[in-house]
Design a protein around this motif. Structure first.
Motif, mmCIF file in Angstrom:
data_model
loop_
_atom_site.group_PDB
_atom_site.id
_atom_site.type_symbol
_atom_site.label_atom_id
_atom_site.label_comp_id
_atom_site.label_asym_id
_atom_site.label_seq_id
_atom_site.Cartn_x
_atom_site.Cartn_y
_atom_site.Cartn_z
ATOM 1 N N SER A 143 -3.530 4.980 -12.994
ATOM 2 C CA SER A 143 -4.282 6.174 -13.383
ATOM 3 C C SER A 143 -3.582 6.926 -14.505
ATOM 4 O O SER A 143 -4.229 7.472 -15.412
ATOM 5 N N PHE A 186 -13.233 -2.032 -10.834
ATOM 6 C CA PHE A 186 -12.834 -1.444 -9.568
ATOM 7 C C PHE A 186 -13.053 -2.444 -8.428
ATOM 8 O O PHE A 186 -13.886 -3.335 -8.516
ATOM 9 N N GLN A 187 -12.324 -2.238 -7.325
ATOM 10 C CA GLN A 187 -12.436 -3.174 -6.208
ATOM 11 C C GLN A 187 -13.801 -3.098 -5.536
ATOM 12 O O GLN A 187 -14.289 -4.077 -4.988
ATOM 13 N N VAL A 228 -3.798 -3.859 -11.127
ATOM 14 C CA VAL A 228 -3.127 -3.509 -9.884
ATOM 15 C C VAL A 228 -3.679 -4.388 -8.776
ATOM 16 O O VAL A 228 -4.893 -4.524 -8.627
ATOM 17 N N ASP A 277 -8.323 -2.172 -10.860
ATOM 18 C CA ASP A 277 -7.671 -1.695 -9.639
ATOM 19 C C ASP A 277 -8.156 -2.532 -8.459
ATOM 20 O O ASP A 277 -9.294 -2.407 -8.015
ATOM 21 N N GLU A 278 -7.300 -3.410 -7.965
ATOM 22 C CA GLU A 278 -7.592 -4.281 -6.826
ATOM 23 C C GLU A 278 -8.936 -5.011 -6.998
ATOM 24 O O GLU A 278 -9.810 -4.955 -6.118
ATOM 25 N N SER A 316 0.841 -1.191 0.000
ATOM 26 C CA SER A 316 0.000 0.000 0.000
ATOM 27 C C SER A 316 0.880 1.247 0.000
ATOM 28 O O SER A 316 1.883 1.321 0.721
ATOM 29 N N LYS A 365 1.025 2.140 -7.012
ATOM 30 C CA LYS A 365 0.365 1.282 -8.007
ATOM 31 C C LYS A 365 -0.832 1.974 -8.663
ATOM 32 O O LYS A 365 -0.955 2.001 -9.885
ATOM 33 N N THR A 366 -1.723 2.505 -7.831
ATOM 34 C CA THR A 366 -2.927 3.138 -8.383
ATOM 35 C C THR A 366 -2.578 4.411 -9.146
ATOM 36 O O THR A 366 -3.197 4.717 -10.168
ATOM 37 N N THR A 367 -1.576 5.142 -8.672
ATOM 38 C CA THR A 367 -1.122 6.333 -9.411
ATOM 39 C C THR A 367 -0.633 5.941 -10.792
ATOM 40 O O THR A 367 -0.979 6.587 -11.802
#
Length: 218
Positions: free
Chosen positions: A41, A81-82, A190, A158-159, A32, A36-38
């Motif tokens: 994106s 999305f998660q 991700v 994403d997750e 975390s 990763k998410t950046t």
């Protein structure tokens, strides 16, 4: 990628050099806060990198206008999305139809295409169910069907297994892999979930904004 946070410069990503082959399932892993998410994106055109460029399907998206980039994303990228992000007041088939409507597919054609997509994710018997009446794994299958609406060439997730138990998470990702491979789609995912490594063609590990060789523990 550099952010300004309270007068302080925070470098979220450093010297990223990444190539994903067409038709591959690519995992981006890491703890975390690793970026990763950046990175996802930026690759999706939702953020613009401070320096550098992103090329998708032969086009440099970092040079596109906002309106052109929005059209490019709508046509070429499906998102998962998660948290599923389903409309709670719509049935499973209506959730998929919304995505088709946004891509210009209307009426009976949208209804038939939505039904076909839900059949592909083994939810033919749940098309008229509301999200509240579906399990977590079933909700994520609806989300996958929605992401596949309009046949985008890129799927970005994403997750996608974060809200699922081990069995459901692996089943959902295996399903996504099979659907993607059957149609030659590219999937960039991700995750911090080591249970789904076996479905990937490539695994990259991100730590402190840097791409590294995945540790043996992962």
């Amino acid at each position: 990628m550099v952010f300004q946070a309270g007068g302080e410069r925070v470098q979220a990503l450093k010297d990223i050099d990444l190539t994903v082959q067409t038709g591959d399932i690519q995992l981006l892993m890491g703890p975390s806060g690793s970026g990763k998410t950046t990175l996802l994106s930026i690759l999706a055109g939702l953020l613009t990198p401070t320096t550098g460029s992103v090329h998708l399907l032969g086009q440099e998206i970092t040079r596109m206008s906002r309106s052109r980039l929005a059209r490019f994303r709508l046509k070429n990228i499906g998102f998962i999305f998660q948290g599923f992000n389903l409309f709670p007041a719509l049935t499973a088939i209506e959730n998929v139809e919304v995505a088709l409507h946004m891509k210009g597919i209307q009426g009976r054609q949208a209804r038939e295409e939505a039904r076909h997509l839900l059949s592909q994710v083994d939810l033919s018997h749940r098309v008229d169910y509301m999200p509240r009446d579906l399990s977590g794994g079933q909700k994520q299958r609806v989300a996958i069907a929605r992401a596949l609406a309009g046949s985008p060439q890129l799927i970005m997730a994403d997750e996608p297994t974060a809200a699922l138990d081990s069995h459901s998470g692996h089943a959902v990702i295996e399903l996504l892999r099979n659907l993607a491979k059957d149609s030659g789609r590219t999937v960039l995912m991700v995750t911090h979930d080591p249970r789904i490594i076996d479905v990937a063609d490539q695994v990259l590990y991100l730590e402190d904004g840097l791409l590294k060789t995945p540790p043996q523990a992962v």
